[in-house]
Motif scaffolding. Sequence first.
Motif, PDB file in Angstrom:
ATOM      1  N   ILE A   1      -9.739 -64.746 -32.213  1.00  0.00           N
ATOM      2  CA  ILE A   1     -10.420 -63.818 -33.129  1.00  0.00           C
ATOM      3  C   ILE A   1     -11.304 -62.864 -32.333  1.00  0.00           C
ATOM      4  CG2 ILE A   1     -12.029 -63.607 -35.065  1.00  0.00           C
ATOM      5  CD1 ILE A   1     -11.197 -66.451 -35.902  1.00  0.00           C
ATOM      6  N   SER A   2     -11.131 -61.560 -32.549  1.00  0.00           N
ATOM      7  CA  SER A   2     -11.953 -60.568 -31.852  1.00  0.00           C
ATOM      8  C   SER A   2     -13.113 -60.079 -32.719  1.00  0.00           C
ATOM      9  CB  SER A   2     -11.111 -59.382 -31.410  1.00  0.00           C
ATOM     10  OG  SER A   2     -10.561 -58.719 -32.529  1.00  0.00           O
TER      11      SER A   2
ATOM     12  N   SER B   1     -27.926 -68.460 -39.842  1.00  0.00           N
ATOM     13  CA  SER B   1     -26.820 -69.415 -39.921  1.00  0.00           C
ATOM     14  C   SER B   1     -25.873 -69.264 -38.737  1.00  0.00           C
ATOM     15  CB  SER B   1     -26.058 -69.258 -41.236  1.00  0.00           C
ATOM     16  OG  SER B   1     -25.291 -68.080 -41.247  1.00  0.00           O
ATOM     17  N   MET B   2     -25.879 -68.090 -38.101  1.00  0.00           N
ATOM     18  CA  MET B   2     -25.012 -67.844 -36.955  1.00  0.00           C
ATOM     19  C   MET B   2     -25.642 -68.315 -35.650  1.00  0.00           C
ATOM     20  SD  MET B   2     -23.374 -64.199 -37.948  1.00  0.00           S
ATOM     21  CE  MET B   2     -22.191 -64.094 -39.293  1.00  0.00           C
TER      22      MET B   2
ATOM     23  N   CYS C   1     -18.689 -58.846 -33.819  1.00  0.00           N
ATOM     24  CA  CYS C   1     -17.660 -58.385 -32.890  1.00  0.00           C
ATOM     25  C   CYS C   1     -18.138 -58.618 -31.464  1.00  0.00           C
ATOM     26  CB  CYS C   1     -17.419 -56.892 -33.107  1.00  0.00           C
ATOM     27  SG  CYS C   1     -16.149 -56.184 -32.047  1.00  0.00           S
ATOM     28  N   HIS C   2     -17.189 -58.888 -30.578  1.00  0.00           N
ATOM     29  CA  HIS C   2     -17.483 -58.975 -29.149  1.00  0.00           C
ATOM     30  C   HIS C   2     -17.328 -57.584 -28.543  1.00  0.00           C
ATOM     31  CE1 HIS C   2     -17.412 -63.310 -29.297  1.00  0.00           C
ATOM     32  NE2 HIS C   2     -16.186 -63.302 -29.788  1.00  0.00           N
ATOM     33  N   LEU C   3     -18.262 -57.215 -27.671  1.00  0.00           N
ATOM     34  CA  LEU C   3     -18.156 -55.963 -26.932  1.00  0.00           C
ATOM     35  C   LEU C   3     -18.863 -56.140 -25.596  1.00  0.00           C
ATOM     36  CD1 LEU C   3     -17.258 -53.002 -26.805  1.00  0.00           C
ATOM     37  CD2 LEU C   3     -19.432 -52.380 -27.872  1.00  0.00           C
TER      38      LEU C   3
ATOM     39  N   ASN D   1     -14.996 -70.603 -35.119  1.00  0.00           N
ATOM     40  CA  ASN D   1     -13.811 -70.320 -34.314  1.00  0.00           C
ATOM     41  C   ASN D   1     -14.027 -69.057 -33.477  1.00  0.00           C
ATOM     42  OD1 ASN D   1     -11.228 -70.210 -33.226  1.00  0.00           O
ATOM     43  ND2 ASN D   1     -10.226 -69.738 -35.144  1.00  0.00           N
ATOM     44  N   PHE D   2     -14.579 -68.020 -34.074  1.00  0.00           N
ATOM     45  CA  PHE D   2     -14.873 -66.754 -33.386  1.00  0.00           C
ATOM     46  C   PHE D   2     -15.729 -66.992 -32.139  1.00  0.00           C
ATOM     47  CE2 PHE D   2     -18.199 -63.457 -32.973  1.00  0.00           C
ATOM     48  CZ  PHE D   2     -17.445 -62.353 -32.641  1.00  0.00           C
ATOM     49  N   LYS D   3     -16.691 -67.897 -32.225  1.00  0.00           N
ATOM     50  CA  LYS D   3     -17.607 -68.173 -31.110  1.00  0.00           C
ATOM     51  C   LYS D   3     -16.927 -68.867 -29.934  1.00  0.00           C
ATOM     52  CE  LYS D   3     -20.938 -70.653 -32.662  1.00  0.00           C
ATOM     53  NZ  LYS D   3     -22.145 -71.321 -33.145  1.00  0.00           N
TER      54      LYS D   3
END
Length: 165
Positions: free
Chosen positions: A38-39, A129-130, A95-97, A30-32
């Motif tokens: 989700i941040s 896995s990511m 985290c996204h930055l 979901n984050f992706k």
Amino acid sequence: MISSTNPAFLHKMVFSGIRMNNEAMEAYENFKSPHSSISFLTFKFTDDFGEIIVANQGNKHHSETRADQDINTEKSYNEFVQALSLMKESAYGVCHLHHKTIFVSWLPEGCSAKQKMFLASSQEGVVNSMGSYISKRLRASSIADLEMEDILPVLNKGNVGRVFA
């Protein structure tokens, strides 16, 4: 749905035999998503070190303009660092930055030898896995290791400083 009996999920098992549980993998998927709310996510080990689970989840701030988006991404990053700083045991986080995805191995001062061992032995499997979605990988043991002014040059220039490949 991700299932531990699904052969595609078996590669999600990390080198130490610890795997990210289904909820953690679903949260990461979901984050992706570009439409995710989700941040950031932080992950921790269960008490018996049997699985890696979601510890914290941050929510994106609403952005009207590109400038707002960058400001809100930095706010989310600061919330991510704060969430990690409250964790007294080894953990992972994403985290996204500035349009990049950072993976952090968190090993705060005072962690037990067992925590250090499990973090080290599971790290590559967690990253694998990511998938290729991770832009930069960092190690941190304090919030000073994650200061924005130190991280931004790393994101822009490549693997320097506390970044590892």
